[in-house]
Design a protein around this motif. Structure first.
Motif, PDB file in Angstrom:
ATOM      1  N   ALA A 379       0.816  -1.208   0.000  1.00  0.00           N
ATOM      2  CA  ALA A 379       0.000   0.000   0.000  1.00  0.00           C
ATOM      3  C   ALA A 379       0.855   1.265   0.000  1.00  0.00           C
ATOM      4  O   ALA A 379       0.427   2.306  -0.512  1.00  0.00           O
ATOM      5  N   ALA A 380       2.050   1.173   0.550  1.00  0.00           N
ATOM      6  CA  ALA A 380       2.920   2.343   0.593  1.00  0.00           C
ATOM      7  C   ALA A 380       3.443   2.723  -0.785  1.00  0.00           C
ATOM      8  O   ALA A 380       3.892   3.855  -0.992  1.00  0.00           O
ATOM      9  N   GLN A 381       3.354   1.798  -1.753  1.00  0.00           N
ATOM     10  CA  GLN A 381       3.913   2.037  -3.080  1.00  0.00           C
ATOM     11  C   GLN A 381       2.864   2.215  -4.165  1.00  0.00           C
ATOM     12  O   GLN A 381       3.178   2.741  -5.243  1.00  0.00           O
ATOM     13  N   TYR A 382       1.621   1.761  -3.921  1.00  0.00           N
ATOM     14  CA  TYR A 382       0.636   1.741  -4.999  1.00  0.00           C
ATOM     15  C   TYR A 382      -0.646   2.433  -4.590  1.00  0.00           C
ATOM     16  O   TYR A 382      -1.031   2.467  -3.414  1.00  0.00           O
ATOM     17  N   GLN A 383      -1.322   2.978  -5.598  1.00  0.00           N
ATOM     18  CA  GLN A 383      -2.653   3.550  -5.440  1.00  0.00           C
ATOM     19  C   GLN A 383      -3.371   3.432  -6.779  1.00  0.00           C
ATOM     20  O   GLN A 383      -2.871   3.966  -7.783  1.00  0.00           O
ATOM     21  N   PRO A 384      -4.511   2.723  -6.866  1.00  0.00           N
ATOM     22  CA  PRO A 384      -5.210   2.058  -5.775  1.00  0.00           C
ATOM     23  C   PRO A 384      -4.588   0.709  -5.413  1.00  0.00           C
ATOM     24  O   PRO A 384      -3.723   0.206  -6.128  1.00  0.00           O
ATOM     25  N   LEU A 385      -5.068   0.120  -4.336  1.00  0.00           N
ATOM     26  CA  LEU A 385      -4.645  -1.215  -3.942  1.00  0.00           C
ATOM     27  C   LEU A 385      -5.597  -2.220  -4.576  1.00  0.00           C
ATOM     28  O   LEU A 385      -6.802  -2.172  -4.327  1.00  0.00           O
ATOM     29  N   VAL A 386      -5.064  -3.109  -5.406  1.00  0.00           N
ATOM     30  CA  VAL A 386      -5.885  -4.139  -6.042  1.00  0.00           C
ATOM     31  C   VAL A 386      -5.476  -5.476  -5.442  1.00  0.00           C
ATOM     32  O   VAL A 386      -4.407  -6.006  -5.737  1.00  0.00           O
ATOM     33  N   LEU A 387      -6.328  -6.025  -4.582  1.00  0.00           N
ATOM     34  CA  LEU A 387      -6.043  -7.275  -3.885  1.00  0.00           C
ATOM     35  C   LEU A 387      -6.776  -8.400  -4.599  1.00  0.00           C
ATOM     36  O   LEU A 387      -8.007  -8.435  -4.627  1.00  0.00           O
ATOM     37  N   ASP A 388      -6.016  -9.308  -5.186  1.00  0.00           N
ATOM     38  CA  ASP A 388      -6.559 -10.386  -6.014  1.00  0.00           C
ATOM     39  C   ASP A 388      -6.971 -11.553  -5.124  1.00  0.00           C
ATOM     40  O   ASP A 388      -6.149 -12.205  -4.503  1.00  0.00           O
ATOM     41  N   CYS A 389      -8.279 -11.820  -5.085  1.00  0.00           N
ATOM     42  CA  CYS A 389      -8.830 -12.900  -4.242  1.00  0.00           C
ATOM     43  C   CYS A 389      -9.234 -14.118  -5.071  1.00  0.00           C
ATOM     44  O   CYS A 389      -9.994 -14.963  -4.585  1.00  0.00           O
ATOM     45  N   ILE A 416      -7.384   3.849  -1.822  1.00  0.00           N
ATOM     46  CA  ILE A 416      -8.529   3.193  -2.466  1.00  0.00           C
ATOM     47  C   ILE A 416      -8.223   1.701  -2.521  1.00  0.00           C
ATOM     48  O   ILE A 416      -7.189   1.294  -3.048  1.00  0.00           O
ATOM     49  N   ILE A 417      -9.113   0.881  -1.988  1.00  0.00           N
ATOM     50  CA  ILE A 417      -8.865  -0.560  -1.846  1.00  0.00           C
ATOM     51  C   ILE A 417      -9.922  -1.325  -2.623  1.00  0.00           C
ATOM     52  O   ILE A 417     -11.122  -1.078  -2.466  1.00  0.00           O
ATOM     53  N   GLU A 418      -9.484  -2.259  -3.469  1.00  0.00           N
ATOM     54  CA  GLU A 418     -10.388  -3.117  -4.235  1.00  0.00           C
ATOM     55  C   GLU A 418     -10.082  -4.577  -3.930  1.00  0.00           C
ATOM     56  O   GLU A 418      -8.920  -4.996  -4.019  1.00  0.00           O
ATOM     57  N   LEU A 419     -11.106  -5.338  -3.581  1.00  0.00           N
ATOM     58  CA  LEU A 419     -10.983  -6.782  -3.391  1.00  0.00           C
ATOM     59  C   LEU A 419     -11.634  -7.447  -4.593  1.00  0.00           C
ATOM     60  O   LEU A 419     -12.862  -7.440  -4.724  1.00  0.00           O
ATOM     61  N   ARG A 420     -10.829  -8.028  -5.468  1.00  0.00           N
ATOM     62  CA  ARG A 420     -11.296  -8.533  -6.756  1.00  0.00           C
ATOM     63  C   ARG A 420     -11.474 -10.047  -6.748  1.00  0.00           C
ATOM     64  O   ARG A 420     -10.710 -10.777  -6.121  1.00  0.00           O
ATOM     65  N   ASP A 421     -12.496 -10.510  -7.509  1.00  0.00           N
ATOM     66  CA  ASP A 421     -12.743 -11.935  -7.743  1.00  0.00           C
ATOM     67  C   ASP A 421     -12.909 -12.703  -6.430  1.00  0.00           C
ATOM     68  O   ASP A 421     -12.341 -13.777  -6.240  1.00  0.00           O
ATOM     69  N   VAL A 422     -13.713 -12.159  -5.537  1.00  0.00           N
ATOM     70  CA  VAL A 422     -13.949 -12.789  -4.238  1.00  0.00           C
ATOM     71  C   VAL A 422     -14.987 -13.891  -4.398  1.00  0.00           C
ATOM     72  O   VAL A 422     -16.024 -13.685  -5.038  1.00  0.00           O
ATOM     73  N   ASN A 423     -14.742 -15.078  -3.811  1.00  0.00           N
ATOM     74  CA  ASN A 423     -15.781 -16.106  -3.880  1.00  0.00           C
ATOM     75  C   ASN A 423     -16.919 -15.717  -2.949  1.00  0.00           C
ATOM     76  O   ASN A 423     -16.746 -14.941  -2.010  1.00  0.00           O
ATOM     77  N   HIS A 424     -18.113 -16.265  -3.187  1.00  0.00           N
ATOM     78  CA  HIS A 424     -19.318 -15.748  -2.542  1.00  0.00           C
ATOM     79  C   HIS A 424     -19.396 -16.076  -1.050  1.00  0.00           C
ATOM     80  O   HIS A 424     -20.044 -15.341  -0.293  1.00  0.00           O
ATOM     81  N   LEU A 425     -18.758 -17.129  -0.604  1.00  0.00           N
ATOM     82  CA  LEU A 425     -18.716 -17.421   0.821  1.00  0.00           C
ATOM     83  C   LEU A 425     -17.883 -16.382   1.558  1.00  0.00           C
ATOM     84  O   LEU A 425     -18.274 -15.890   2.626  1.00  0.00           O
ATOM     85  N   VAL A 426     -16.740 -16.050   1.002  1.00  0.00           N
ATOM     86  CA  VAL A 426     -15.883 -15.037   1.609  1.00  0.00           C
ATOM     87  C   VAL A 426     -16.532 -13.654   1.498  1.00  0.00           C
ATOM     88  O   VAL A 426     -16.493 -12.854   2.439  1.00  0.00           O
ATOM     89  N   ALA A 427     -17.154 -13.371   0.356  1.00  0.00           N
ATOM     90  CA  ALA A 427     -17.804 -12.075   0.175  1.00  0.00           C
ATOM     91  C   ALA A 427     -18.921 -11.868   1.202  1.00  0.00           C
ATOM     92  O   ALA A 427     -19.102 -10.761   1.720  1.00  0.00           O
ATOM     93  N   ALA A 428     -19.678 -12.927   1.490  1.00  0.00           N
ATOM     94  CA  ALA A 428     -20.746 -12.816   2.489  1.00  0.00           C
ATOM     95  C   ALA A 428     -20.172 -12.473   3.862  1.00  0.00           C
ATOM     96  O   ALA A 428     -20.743 -11.668   4.609  1.00  0.00           O
ATOM     97  N   LEU A 429     -19.046 -13.065   4.210  1.00  0.00           N
ATOM     98  CA  LEU A 429     -18.395 -12.759   5.485  1.00  0.00           C
ATOM     99  C   LEU A 429     -17.911 -11.316   5.502  1.00  0.00           C
ATOM    100  O   LEU A 429     -18.106 -10.592   6.495  1.00  0.00           O
ATOM    101  N   PHE A 430     -17.306 -10.873   4.416  1.00  0.00           N
ATOM    102  CA  PHE A 430     -16.801  -9.505   4.353  1.00  0.00           C
ATOM    103  C   PHE A 430     -17.936  -8.492   4.501  1.00  0.00           C
ATOM    104  O   PHE A 430     -17.796  -7.487   5.205  1.00  0.00           O
ATOM    105  N   ARG A 431     -19.056  -8.741   3.836  1.00  0.00           N
ATOM    106  CA  ARG A 431     -20.182  -7.804   3.960  1.00  0.00           C
ATOM    107  C   ARG A 431     -20.730  -7.795   5.374  1.00  0.00           C
ATOM    108  O   ARG A 431     -21.079  -6.739   5.904  1.00  0.00           O
TER     109      ARG A 431
END
Length: 446
Positions: A379-389, A416-431
């Protein structure tokens, strides 16, 4: 007529007495209802005004979302300030306004969310299942999902999607195929294809910035510089990501060059993440014909390689037979792919390519301070943060809670943080845990 006028037709029929009273009031006729009904009439008028204003506000918000947010994330839109009318309605006790704090796309995106009317009833079930799965109670989570199909699953596709992801994460293809048949029958649509998630206990635990290359729209000899650059970057990384979602046409020369690069990238125990492989396979298939022996073999061999990467053995064998008939040569033999993760939805691959994605591991369980420290460094080097899930099969509840603290701190610092390609079980927990307050969530689509 507003785009949400049809919602008015779904409301329950108004009370006859209230409707008659409202009609007389509009016409100037004195009401014949007793004084004891004055409070009730006033409440009905307030609800009517609130509902009409709500529909107008949602229509306006919908237009804002459509023209100003091309790829809305699920559950992560910023909350809009309340209007004076909203504040007055809430102060009066109206119960129709709180939903307007959410972006319209959060309420009504057909592909991203369950039916808006059924969401309140299904949310508790989905939340409980998400927690069970996060705590590794997989059999109980599976049973609850299966039991929910005949109930809330009749209107909420999230239950089906979560079950698909559970089976793909555990490698249960037979169970997946059985549910896929029921899904196609229930919703009268094509079922998702088998695309297993990495097994959390078997895949490489690498996490970090992953070299990424996006191809398209034409796959021809001109991709040589791209492939050379990718091979140089991949030499120093245990994982590489290829995106084919924008490819619309191929040539034999392009197929030959990509095939050679794939052979090198799969060597040395490296992990390969492929987005849009199924779409590329169909594009390549459209260029070949059985019996045309004068045509180049390269598209055939690339198609076989792609089918192998997707672990589609049956399709591979059928295509190999057609190849044998065409060229009277022995085709390559099928080998189950190792260290390959496929991103089923090519929509994410159509987004602008980013070589700065941070790849998450298949499992985040227990203390994960080192992983979170690495994300902070990224995060210290990039903007936005694209976290590949795309290969994240499961995250432990406690680890998710600890990570949320880190993400909130990053968001507060302006990241700015993006969580990409999250599976639906993990996405439900995140929400459930409120990740949408710090990051934009992009679950993969079926």
């Amino acid at each position: 007529m507003g785009i949400f006028s049809f919602l008015k037709k779904k409301d329950a029929p108004p009370d006859p007495a209230a409707a008659a009273a409202n009609s007389r009031l509009r016409g100037g006729e004195p009401s014949r209802l007793g004084l004891e009904h004055e409070a009730e009439r006033g409440r009905q008028r307030e609800i009517a005004r609130a509902t009409a204003a709500k529909i107008d506000a949602i229509e306006s918000a919908m237009a804002f979302d459509i023209f100003n947010e091309p790829e809305p994330a699920w559950g992560s839109q910023p909350r809009r300030p309340r209007t004076n009318v909203q504040i007055e309605a809430n102060a009066a006790g109206a119960d129709t306004w709180p939903v307007l704090e959410l972006a319209t796309t959060e309420l009504l995106a057909d592909d991203a969310m369950p039916d808006a009317a059924s969401a309140p009833q299904t949310a508790p079930v989905i939340e409980e299942i998400a927690i069970l799965f996060a705590n590794a109670q997989l059999q109980l989570a599976e049973q609850m999902l299966v039991d929910s199909l005949a109930g809330v699953g009749q209107s909420d596709r999230n239950v089906w999607w979560m079950l698909f992801d559970l089976y793909q994460g555990s490698g249960a293809q037979d169970a997946f195929d059985n549910v896929a048949i029921d899904y196609a029958s229930r919703f009268e649509t094509s079922p998702p294809s088998w695309n297993p998630l990495p097994h959390a206990g078997l895949v490489n635990t690498f996490a970090g910035v992953t070299p990424t290359e996006s191809f398209g729209p034409l796959l021809d000899a001109a991709i040589a510089p791209q492939l050379q650059r990718l091979l140089e970057l991949a030499a120093g990384s245990p994982a590489t990501r290829l995106e084919f979602g924008r490819v619309t046409d191929v040539t034999p020369e392009g197929c030959a060059r990509l095939l050679a690069a794939l052979s090198l990238l799969r060597g040395g125990g490296r992990e390969l993440i492929v987005a849009g492989a199924a779409e590329l396979a169909e594009t390549v298939r459209a260029t070949i014909a059985i019996g045309q022996r004068d045509a180049s073999e390269a598209p055939w061999l690339l198609l076989l390689e792609l089918l192998q990467l997707m672990n589609r053995e049956k399709d591979f064998e059928e295509t190999a037979m057609d190849y044998c008939v065409t060229y009277e040569l022995s085709p390559p033999s099928f080998e189950a792919p190792a260290n390959v993760a496929n991103v089923a939805n090519a929509a994410s691959a159509r987004a602008p390519s980013r070589s700065d994605r941070f790849m998450l591991p298949a499992l985040i369980d227990g203390p994960a301070a080192r992983l979170f420290d690495a994300i902070d460094d990224y995060a210290a080097q990039y903007q936005p943060l694209v976290l590949d899930c795309s290969r994240l099969a499961r995250i432990d509840y406690n680890a998710a809670a600890a990570w949320l603290v880190r993400l909130r701190a990053l968001a507060a610092a302006g990241k700015i943080i993006e969580l990409r390609d999250v599976n639906h079980l993990v996405a439900a927990l995140f929400r459930l845990m409120g990740y949408g307050e710090a990051a934009r969530l992009f679950p993969h689509k079926y």
